[in-house]
Each structure stands twice: as structure tokens, then as C-alpha cells.
Design a protein around this motif. Structure first.
Motif, short mmCIF file in Angstrom:
data_model
loop_
_atom_site.label_atom_id
_atom_site.label_comp_id
_atom_site.label_asym_id
_atom_site.label_seq_id
_atom_site.Cartn_x
_atom_site.Cartn_y
_atom_site.Cartn_z
N VAL A 52 0.85 -1.19 0.00
CA VAL A 52 0.00 0.00 0.00
C VAL A 52 0.89 1.24 0.00
CG1 VAL A 52 -1.73 1.30 1.28
CG2 VAL A 52 -1.83 -1.20 1.23
N PRO A 53 0.76 2.13 -0.97
CA PRO A 53 1.62 3.32 -1.03
C PRO A 53 1.46 4.20 0.21
CG PRO A 53 0.45 3.00 -3.11
CD PRO A 53 -0.16 2.05 -2.13
N ARG A 54 2.54 4.84 0.57
CA ARG A 54 2.46 5.77 1.69
C ARG A 54 1.64 6.99 1.28
NH1 ARG A 54 8.50 6.40 4.14
NH2 ARG A 54 8.98 7.06 2.01
N PRO A 55 0.89 7.58 2.21
CA PRO A 55 0.10 8.78 1.89
C PRO A 55 0.99 9.92 1.41
CG PRO A 55 -0.60 7.83 3.99
CD PRO A 55 0.65 7.11 3.59
N SER A 56 0.39 10.86 0.70
CA SER A 56 1.16 11.94 0.09
C SER A 56 1.89 12.78 1.12
CB SER A 56 0.25 12.82 -0.77
OG SER A 56 -0.79 13.39 0.03
#
Length: 203
Positions: free
Chosen positions: A61-65
Motif C-alpha cells: 500500500v503506497p504511503r500517503p502523500s
């Protein structure tokens, strides 16, 4: 790294309560660090980083911006000075959350502390943070600046009362951070520090 090269020092303001002393303490340390020839200084206030307080253990899951935006500033640091208050004998939740969002950004870098509180001067929070940073593969230094009974350091109109009693502690902290930052920078250049955890996905 040559001894004449400047080191990037990130001063991280960990407390997020309104009316906090931490930002004044961070600027106090930054002013002293900027008088030196060996540091370039960035002050990062976690109240403006807007890091989310929910995370997933799934590295896919990509890290939040907001997390990605702060990452380059931490990754570029050669050393950290963490400013923390003590809450119930521990560190602020906002600071622990920020540490947990990152991995390699902390690796093999020195961390010093500026702490504040009541009679204990925030040292209980520092003791807790030493364990947290050890698990983050950072190296904490023993030299610490501690402001006991910090509320007494506020003057008229909320100004920080600058006194001489902590100046020697600040010099010792910065000297030791500089020594370890140079040593660990050379070590990482000679042999990159291996990442023990799966890398998170990035967009």
C-alpha cells in the motif's frame, strides 16, 4: 565527507499542543546551530506536516502523500535534534507517529534531544524515545538539553526567556551530533546500511 563539508541538521518539533514551548526551544537551538560552520539547519514542525495517524502493515500500500512529502527532508538529514515534551512520563503521540511512518530515513544517523517538562525536564520522554530510535536503527547520543519547569521560561507576551544555563548543554549536543554525523556519513558512503524491512510502495 571532508571535515569542511557542512552537515544537514534537521530539528524536529515533536509536540503538537497549542501554546507549546517546543517551537521556541527549537528556534533557540537552531539559532545556535546556524552560528556554526559545520551545519545547515532545517526546522520541521510536525503540526504543519499533516501526517495521518492511521497506517497499514501492508508494504504494497503506497504511503500517503503527506508522508512522501516529508520523506526527502528526513532522508537528506545527516543528524537529527528532536524537541519533545513529556506527557505522562512518555513522548507525544504525534512524535511517535512520525517516527513510525519512516524506516530508512532514520538508519545509521545520530539523534539528539531537547526536552522539556516539569521537575523531570522531559527526561522520561527521552528515555522512551531512545528505545524507539534504537529499533529504528538510529543512534542516540547521551548529550541532552533539558528544560526543567519550562513554564518559568516564558516572559511577557509569551516570549522565550533566553538564559545562559543551557548554552553549554547546547554546545555539547551540537558538537557530539557533528562528530557522529561525520563518522556515520563516511560509514554509509563506504558500506550502505542494509534495509531490514520490505520497502513500501511509492506512487
Amino acid at each position: 565527507m571532508d571535515d569542511d563539508d557542512r552537515l544537514r541538521l534537521v530539528i524536529l518539533v515533536g509536540a503538537a499542543r497549542e501554546g507549546r514551548f517546543g517551537l521556541a526551544a527549537a528556534e533557540w537551538l537552531a539559532a545556535r546551530a546556524r552560528l556554526r560552520s559545520d551545519f545547515e539547519v532545517d526546522v520541521i514542525d510536525l503540526t504543519t506536516a499533516w501526517l495521518p495517524d492511521m497506517m497499514t502493515a501492508d508494504p504494497a500500500v503506497p504511503r500517503p502523500s503527506a508522508v512522501r512529502d516529508l520523506s526527502p527532508w528526513l532522508a537528506a538529514a545527516d543528524a537529527f535534534a528532536v524537541v519533545t515534551q513529556e506527557y505522562r512520563f512518555g513522548c507525544p503521540a504525534s512524535l511517535k507517529n512520525a517516527i513510525d511512518w519512516y524506516d530508512s530515513e532514520w538508519h545509521a544517523k545520530p539523534v539528539g534531544f531537547v526536552c522539556y517538562g516539569g521537575p523531570s525536564g522531559g527526561l522520561c520522554a527521552v528515555g522512551q524515545l531512545r528505545q524507539v530510535f534504537a529499533e529504528s536503527h538510529a543512534m542516540t547520543i547521551p548529550e541532552t538539553v533539558s528544560f526543567h519547569n519550562y513554564r518559568e521560561r516564558w516572559g511577557p507576551e509569551g516570549r522565550f526567556l533566553d538564559t545562559e544555563d543551557r548554552h553549554d548543554d547546547a554546545v555539547a549536543l551540537l558538537d557530539r551530533l557533528g562528530w557522529w554525523a561525520r563518522a556515520l556519513h563516511r560509514a554509509r558512503s563506504h558500506e550502505p546500511y542494509t534495509h531490514p524491512y520490505p520497502a513500501r510502495a511509492e506512487e
